[in-house]
Design a protein around this motif. Structure first.
Motif, PDB file in Angstrom:
ATOM      1  N   LEU A   1      -4.544   5.231  -5.350  1.00  0.00           N
ATOM      2  CA  LEU A   1      -4.977   5.613  -4.119  1.00  0.00           C
ATOM      3  C   LEU A   1      -5.035   6.912  -3.505  1.00  0.00           C
ATOM      4  CD1 LEU A   1      -2.936   2.322  -1.944  1.00  0.00           C
ATOM      5  CD2 LEU A   1      -5.384   2.439  -2.618  1.00  0.00           C
TER       6      LEU A   1
ATOM      7  N   LEU B   1     -10.188  -0.953  -5.190  1.00  0.00           N
ATOM      8  CA  LEU B   1      -9.406   0.194  -6.021  1.00  0.00           C
ATOM      9  C   LEU B   1     -10.194   0.548  -6.972  1.00  0.00           C
ATOM     10  CD1 LEU B   1      -6.022  -2.008  -6.054  1.00  0.00           C
ATOM     11  CD2 LEU B   1      -6.482   0.465  -4.952  1.00  0.00           C
TER      12      LEU B   1
ATOM     13  N   LEU C   1      -8.701   2.496   4.423  1.00  0.00           N
ATOM     14  CA  LEU C   1      -8.074   3.981   4.112  1.00  0.00           C
ATOM     15  C   LEU C   1      -8.853   5.247   4.273  1.00  0.00           C
ATOM     16  CD1 LEU C   1      -5.328   2.991   1.299  1.00  0.00           C
ATOM     17  CD2 LEU C   1      -4.740   3.345   3.790  1.00  0.00           C
TER      18      LEU C   1
ATOM     19  N   ILE D   1       0.956  -1.267  -0.014  1.00  0.00           N
ATOM     20  CA  ILE D   1       0.072   0.003  -0.022  1.00  0.00           C
ATOM     21  C   ILE D   1       0.853   1.159  -0.150  1.00  0.00           C
ATOM     22  CG2 ILE D   1      -1.459   1.181   1.144  1.00  0.00           C
ATOM     23  CD1 ILE D   1      -3.051  -1.426   2.193  1.00  0.00           C
TER      24      ILE D   1
ATOM     25  N   LYS E   1      -7.368  -3.672   4.051  1.00  0.00           N
ATOM     26  CA  LYS E   1      -6.475  -2.567   4.665  1.00  0.00           C
ATOM     27  C   LYS E   1      -6.901  -1.366   3.501  1.00  0.00           C
ATOM     28  CE  LYS E   1      -2.504  -4.917   6.696  1.00  0.00           C
ATOM     29  NZ  LYS E   1      -2.493  -4.203   7.926  1.00  0.00           N
ATOM     30  N   ILE E   2      -7.323  -1.482   2.374  1.00  0.00           N
ATOM     31  CA  ILE E   2      -7.388  -0.777   1.384  1.00  0.00           C
ATOM     32  C   ILE E   2      -8.890   0.060   1.539  1.00  0.00           C
ATOM     33  CG2 ILE E   2      -7.737   0.093  -1.133  1.00  0.00           C
ATOM     34  CD1 ILE E   2      -5.509  -2.107  -1.804  1.00  0.00           C
TER      35      ILE E   2
ATOM     36  N   THR F   1      -7.098  -6.238   0.668  1.00  0.00           N
ATOM     37  CA  THR F   1      -8.380  -5.351   0.217  1.00  0.00           C
ATOM     38  C   THR F   1      -9.095  -4.671   1.591  1.00  0.00           C
ATOM     39  OG1 THR F   1      -8.987  -7.206  -1.263  1.00  0.00           O
ATOM     40  CG2 THR F   1     -10.943  -6.111  -0.869  1.00  0.00           C
TER      41      THR F   1
ATOM     42  N   LYS G   1       0.879   4.043  -3.023  1.00  0.00           N
ATOM     43  CA  LYS G   1       0.628   5.460  -2.830  1.00  0.00           C
ATOM     44  C   LYS G   1       1.804   6.410  -3.235  1.00  0.00           C
ATOM     45  CE  LYS G   1      -2.183   5.636   1.610  1.00  0.00           C
ATOM     46  NZ  LYS G   1      -2.137   5.484   2.916  1.00  0.00           N
TER      47      LYS G   1
END
Ligand SMILES: Cc1cc2nc3c(=O)[nH]c(=O)nc-3n(C[C@H](O)[C@H](O)[C@H](O)COP(=O)(O)OP(=O)(O)OC[C@H]3O[C@@H](n4cnc5c(N)ncnc54)[C@H](O)[C@@H]3O)c2cc1C
Ligand SMILES: Nc1ncnc2c1ncn2[C@@H]1O[C@H](COP(=O)(O)O)[C@@H](O)[C@H]1O
Lengths: 256, 306
Positions: free
Chosen positions: A255, B214, B306, A245, B302-303, B300, A249
Motif C-alpha cells: 500500500l 491493490l 486511500l 488496511i 476503502k483501499i 476494496t 500498511k
C-alpha cells in the motif's frame, strides 16, 4: 455391462471437529454428513457409462445405518441398486480391511468397471480403490480427470503434478479412481428422488464377510497446534477492513 | 532400520523429489537404498548407497503392473523395514499395490515423525492422526514439501539392475502439457485468490476488484477452476502454480494441503473465511473471520479511497 461404484459417507469438512473420548478419531455426534466429494464424480461417471453403453450400476457403501441416506442420493443420481455393508465400526478399520470387505463382495460378481473416489476426505488415504483392484487382480488407473469408453476399453487422462496429464488406455475389467473436476455431478431431480425410494437397497451384515486383521494402529488423533503469530480479526466488516488496511500498511509494502 | 526409497522418473528426467525421500529417511536415521525405473545411460539419482535400476526403455515410464513386480523384486533383495514413496501420482498409484502384495501397512501422506510414529493430516487438514504399522514392513508415502534437504544429495550409487518378464494391463499413450499463457501469476506481487467460499461465479468480480485496487492479479483454488469460473492458468496449488507474492489473500479458501503447497512461500498471507478453524489459519499472518461477500466490497472501497 456390470458397473460398481464405491462411495463413502464423510462429515461436511466445514464442521467443527472434536476428538472422541478414545482420542483416536473425531467425535461423530453433531456432524452433518454427505457423500465424499470424490465419490460424487465416481457416481456421475458410472451413470454416464451406463447411459452410453447400457448396463447396471451397483452402488456400495460400508458404514453404519446412517450411510443409507447418502446411498439414496447415489440411487437418485441414477445408480440401479444399492449394497449397504452394515458396519458401525467401519471408521476404525484401515484401508486394507475396507478394500478386503469390498473385494469379498465383488469377487464372484464379474464387474466390468469399478469406480471409486481418489481419496476419502476424512481419512485421505487414497488406498482403498487401488487395493481393491489389486485384490481382484484387475487393472487400476488412479486420479483420472477425463474418461472415455469405446469398444471394450477405457481411455482416460491421469492427472500428474504441475499440470501435466498422461493419457492411458486399458481393456476391461478395470478400476478407476476419480479425481476432482472429472465431470459435473448431476443434482438428483425430484422425480428421480421419488424413483430412488423404490430401488433395491440390500443390507449385508459385515460379520457375514470374512474379517481381516488391521495392519496399522491409530495412536491418537488431535487438532493441529495453532500457529503462533497469526492474528484474528473479528467484528463488523467496516472495522475489520480498517484494521486490515492498517496492518497491510505496517507489515507490507503493497500500500506504499 | 533400512528404508527402500522409490524415486520417480518422468518425461525423460529423474524427479528431484528423491531428495525429499532422503530427508525423510535421514530423520528416521535409516540406512537408505533406492529404486527407480529410469534410463541408466542418461542420468540416475546421485547418492551414496544401493540403487536398484530397471530400464525405462523396457518397462515404460508408466506401467504399474511391471513397476510393482520390479519393486517387489528389489524388496526381496533388500529386505527393508520400510518402503517410502512420495505422495504423488506415481507414489499413491504404486504404494497400495505393494502394501497388498507384501501384506504391509500403508501410511499415506506423512507430514512429520514423532518418536518413530507417523503423523498424517485428516479431514482436509483440520485434524492430525498419529499412526504406526503393525507388521515387519511398513509402506509410507510422504507429503510433497514436508521434508526437505538444503542441497541435493551427492555421491555415486552402487547400481543393481532389476529385470524380469513383466507385462502390464494399462498402456501410456502420451503426455499432455498444461496450456498456460496469458497472465503469469508467478510474477505477480499481489495475488487475491477466490475459493469455493465465493459461492457463485458472479462473485468472482469482488475478488478481481480487490486485486485491481491493490494492482495485483486474481487467482483461484481448484474447485473454482474445475467449475470453470476461472481459467486454469490462475489455479494455485500442486496441480496449478506455485506462487510467492509479497501479499496473498485467500478468500473463501479452506487451506487444503494441495493449495497450501502452492502459496505458503508468500511473504504475507491474509485469510478471509467464515470458519475460524479453517486450516488456512496455519499459514495466515492475519485471519479475518468474515463473510467475503460483505468484507471484500468494503475493503476494496476503502483501499481505492486511500
Ligand atoms: C491430487 C490433488 C491435487 C489437488 N490440487 C489442487 C490445487 O492445485 N489447488 C487447489 O486449490 N486444490 C487442489 N486440490 C483440491 C484440494 O484438496 C481442496 O479440495 C481444494 O483446495 C479446496 O478448495 P477451496 O478451499 O476453495 O474449497 P473448500 O475446501 O470447500 O473451502 C471453502 C472455504 O470457504 C469458506 N467459506 C464459505 N463461505 C464463505 C463466505 N461467504 N465467506 C468467507 N469464507 C467462506 C469455508 O469456511 C471454507 O473454508 C487437489 C486435490 C488433490 C487430491
Ligand atoms: N467405507 C467405505 N465404503 C465404500 N467405499 C469406500 C469406503 N471407504 C473408502 N471407500 C472408497 O475408496 C476410496 C478411497 O478411500 P480412502 O482410501 O479411504 O482414501 C473412496 O473414495 C471410496 O470410493
Amino acid at each position: 455391462m456390470k458397473l460398481l461404484v464405491c462411495i463413502k459417507q464423510v462429515p461436511d469438512m466445514e464442521s467443527k471437529f472434536r476428538i472422541d473420548a478414545d482420542g483416536v478419531w473425531y467425535d461423530r455426534g453433531d456432524l452433518a454428513w454427505r457423500m465424499n466429494e470424490y465419490d460424487e464424480y465416481a457416481v456421475e461417471q458410472a451413470v454416464r457409462q451406463k447411459e452410453q453403453a447400457g448396463g447396471d450400476v451397483t452402488v456400495l457403501c460400508i458404514g453404519s445405518d446412517q450411510v443409507k441416506e447418502t446411498m439414496k442420493k447415489a440411487l437418485a443420481m441414477g445408480c440401479d441398486r444399492g449394497v449397504h455393508i452394515a458396519d458401525s465400526h467401519s471408521y476404525m478399520k484401515d484401508p486394507y480391511q475396507i478394500a478386503a470387505m469390498i473385494a469379498e463382495f465383488a469377487r464372484d460378481k464379474g464387474f466390468d468397471i469399478i469406480f471409486t473416489g481418489m481419496q476419502s476426505q476424512d481419512r485421505g488415504s487414497g488406498q482403498v480403490g487401488v487395493m481393491l483392484a489389486e485384490l481382484l487382480d484387475m487393472a487400476a488407473i488412479t486420479t483420472i480427470v477425463d474418461y472415455t469408453y469405446d469398444n471394450g476399453s477405457v481411455v482416460v487422462q491421469r492427472e500428474l503434478e504441475g499440470g501435466v496429464k498422461a493419457k492411458v488406455k486399458a481393456a476391461l475389467p478395470v478400476l478407476v479412481t476419480c479425481q476432482l473436476g472429472l465431470n459435473t455431478p448431476r443434482y438428483p431431480t425430484l422425480p428421480n428422488i421419488m424413483k430412488a425410494k423404490k430401488k433395491e437397497l440390500l443390507t449385508i451384515e459385515a460379520k457375514m464377510l470374512q474379517s481381516t486383521d488391521s495392519m496399522q494402529k491409530t495412536v491418537k488423533m488431535a487438532l493441529p497446534e495453532k500457529r503462533v503469530g497469526g492474528l484474528f480479526l473479528e467484528g463488523e466488516p467496516d472495522s475489520i477492513a480498517d484494521r486490515l488496511i492498517a496492518i497491510l500498511k505496517e507489515k507490507t509494502s503493497v500500500l506504499a | 532400520m533400512k528404508a527402500l526409497l522409490v524415486a520417480e522418473y518422468r518425461q525423460g528426467k529423474v524427479q528431484e523429489s528423491y531428495a525429499e525421500l532422503m530427508a525423510f529417511s535421514g530423520i528416521l536415521g535409516a540406512e537408505s537404498s533406492m529404486f527407480i525405473v529410469a534410463d541408466s545411460t542418461v542420468a540416475l539419482p546421485r547418492f551414496q548407497g544401493t540403487l536398484y535400476v530397471a530400464e525405462v526403455s523396457r518397462y515404460d515410464e508408466y506401467n504399474p503392473e511391471a513397476h510393482k513386480s520390479l519393486l517387489l523384486d528389489a524388496i526381496a533383495q533388500e529386505k527393508p523395514d520400510m518402503v517410502v514413496f512420495c505422495h504423488s501420482s506415481y507414489g499413491w498409484d504404486l504404494a497400495p499395490r505393494i502394501a497388498v502384495r507384501e501384506k504391509a501397512a500403508q501410511i499415506s501422506e506423512v507430514i512429520a515423525v514423532e518418536d518413530g510414529k507417523f503423523i498424517v493430516p485428516a479431514c482436509n487438514g483440520k485434524l492430525r492422526r498419529t499412526l504406526t504399522g503393525k507388521g515387519l514392513l511398513t509402506v509410507v508415502t510422504i507429503q510433497a514439501g514436508a521434508f526437505s534437504l538444503d542441497n541435493l544429495p551427492d555421491g555415486i550409487p552402487n547400481v543393481v539392475p532389476v529385470v524380469g518378464d513383466y507385462e502390464g494391463m494399462a498402456t501410456l499413450l502420451g503426455y499432455e502439457e498444461a496450456k498456460l499463457g496469458g497472465v503469469d501469476l508467478t510474477r505477480a506481487e499481489v495475488i487475491i485468490s477466490a475459493g469455493r467460499g465465493v459461492g457463485k461465479p458472479e462473485n468472482i468480480v469482488m475478488v478481481e476488484g480487490l486485486a485491481k485496487a491493490l494492482k495485483g492479479e486474481y487467482g483461484a483454488s481448484r474447485p473454482v477452476v474445475d467449475a470453470e469460473w476461472v481459467t486454469h492458468n490462475r489455479q494455485v496449488g500442486t496441480t496449478g502454480l506455485t506462487v510467492s507474492p509479497k501479499l496473498y489473500v485467500a478468500c473463501g479458501i479452506s487451506g487444503a494441503v494441495q493449495h497450501l503447497a502452492g502459496m505458503k512461500k508468500s511473504e504475507f498471507v491474509v485469510a478471509i473465511n467464515t470458519d475460524r478453524d479453517a486450516p488456512i489459519g496455519e499459514v495466515a499472518d492475519v485471519f479475518a473471520v468474515a463473510d467475503l461477500k460483505q468484507l471484500l466490497p468494503v475493503l476494496t472501497d476503502k483501499i481505492m479511497a486511500l
